[in-house]
Design an enzyme around this catalytic site. Structure first.
Site, PDB file in Angstrom:
ATOM      1  N   CYS A 116      28.083  10.798 -35.164  1.00  0.00           N
ATOM      2  CA  CYS A 116      29.033  11.348 -36.145  1.00  0.00           C
ATOM      3  C   CYS A 116      29.402  10.362 -37.248  1.00  0.00           C
ATOM      4  CB  CYS A 116      30.293  11.835 -35.436  1.00  0.00           C
ATOM      5  SG  CYS A 116      29.977  13.211 -34.298  1.00  0.00           S
ATOM      6  N   HIS A 259      35.991  12.283 -40.587  1.00  0.00           N
ATOM      7  CA  HIS A 259      35.050  13.096 -39.809  1.00  0.00           C
ATOM      8  C   HIS A 259      35.819  14.181 -39.077  1.00  0.00           C
ATOM      9  CE1 HIS A 259      32.306  14.427 -36.783  1.00  0.00           C
ATOM     10  NE2 HIS A 259      32.962  13.815 -35.817  1.00  0.00           N
ATOM     11  N   ASN A 289      32.900  20.808 -35.851  1.00  0.00           N
ATOM     12  CA  ASN A 289      32.363  19.447 -35.884  1.00  0.00           C
ATOM     13  C   ASN A 289      30.846  19.524 -36.040  1.00  0.00           C
ATOM     14  OD1 ASN A 289      31.377  16.865 -35.292  1.00  0.00           O
ATOM     15  ND2 ASN A 289      32.860  16.497 -33.671  1.00  0.00           N
TER      16      ASN A 289
END
Length: 338
Positions: A116, A259, A289
């Site tokens: 990520c 993020h 996500n």
């Protein structure tokens, strides 16, 4: 490609994103998981997410996002960096295929794997290419078909992760220009790799000669421990990035883009940094996500909506498997999302 590199900086000159058309709502998930819309929203902040259709791969998402970023930039690129955790195959890298399909020919192209945090690791890599004179224009794409490595029966991950791609084009420019990428703060802690992992499929499992146990081919995450480390690392790296940019602390940011991991994590980090609600960029409610793509998609959508505008001081941060994390601060340029 220029041979001169003195004083060169990487400047964002184009941006674009792509989400697969298939939308999965919380109600859809309740039909196969022991969960509810209220449970998902209260713990993650997510109401819906996008998912690839059968046969659609990471490269397909990356090509579309890359095409839109190139159109936004009004030109091509002499290098392609693809940040992804879900390459089309273990070998070769996916980036050369993406470059070929975009008509960029035989340019340098390779993958970056930082889960990520991939967009920020890719941003530092692309900026280095430009600063060194290795490239004049770099197409950085962050793309993940993350649902392809998620156990559909695992409530803790199936409700969070989604698919998508975002991209930016960086050109050689001056360090004092809007959009110039300065220091990118990066870090990792491999001693905690057990917290976020796909246990099977790599050389360690393959060389053991032992077939993987059921479910080891899927992504696993120790949610509670990850939460604590994510808050700590994103907060600390954000402070360091703001200091490196010469700002009077993170609260000097006009916009904060983290993020999109989990709404609770995002709120805690922003609160700890003293960033008010109206300055926080977020799309987690309808995007979820998307792994490496998360920051890039958020920036592209925010630029298109006008919530991120030219002249905004922008603070970026991310955290993911590795463990790996990063942050950077810059002034947003006048770019139109493709």
């Amino acid at each position: 490609m220029s041979g001169a590199s003195a004083g060169r900086a990487a400047v964002i000159t184009g941006i674009g994103c792509h989400l697969p058309p298939d939308v999965v709502t919380n109600e859809d998930l309740t039909r196969r998981l022991d969960t509810s819309d209220e449970w998902i929203r209260s713990r993650t902040g997510i109401a819906s997410r996008h998912m690839v259709a059968p046969g659609v791969a990471t490269s397909d998402l990356a090509v579309e996002a890359g095409r839109r970023a190139l159109e936004s930039a009004g030109g091509g690129a002499d290098a392609v960096v693809l940040a992804t955790t879900t390459p089309d195959r273990p070998c070769p890298a996916t980036a050369p295929d993406v470059a070929d399909r975009l008509g960029l020919g035989t340019v340098a192209a390779f993958d970056v794997s930082a889960v990520c945090s991939g967009f920020l690791y890719g941003l530092a890599t692309a900026a280095g290419f430009i600063a060194s004179g290795t490239a004049d224009r770099v197409l950085l794409i962050a793309a993940d078909a993350f649902t392809t490595i998620i156990d559909p029966a695992d409530r803790s991950t199936a409700v969070i992760f989604a698919d998508g791609a975002g991209a930016v084009v960086l050109r050689a420019g001056d360090a004092d220009e809007p959009g110039a990428v300065g220091r990118v703060v990066l870090g990792s802690d491999g001693g905690l790799n057990r917290l976020i992992q796909v246990p099977a499929g790599g050389s360690r499992q393959r060389s053991s000669g032992v077939a993987p146990a059921a479910g080891e081919e899927f992504f696993r995450m120790a949610g509670r421990e990850v939460y604590r480390h994510a808050v700590e690392r994103m907060t600390a790296s954000s402070r360091e990035a703001a200091e490196a940019a010469g700002w009077d602390g993170p609260a000097a940011a006009d916009r904060f883009a983290a993020h999109q991991a989990n709404a609770r994590i995002l709120a805690t980090v922003a609160d700890d940094l003293g960033i008010p609600l109206q300055r926080r960029l977020s799309n987690i409610e309808h995007v979820g996500n998307t792994g490496a793509a998360s920051l890039a998609v958020l920036l592209a959508q925010s630029a298109a909506e006008g919530t991120l505008a030219a002249g905004h001081r922008l603070l970026l941060t991310a955290f993911g498997g590795g463990l790996a994390w990063g942050a950077t601060a810059l002034v947003w340029p006048d770019v139109k999302a493709g």
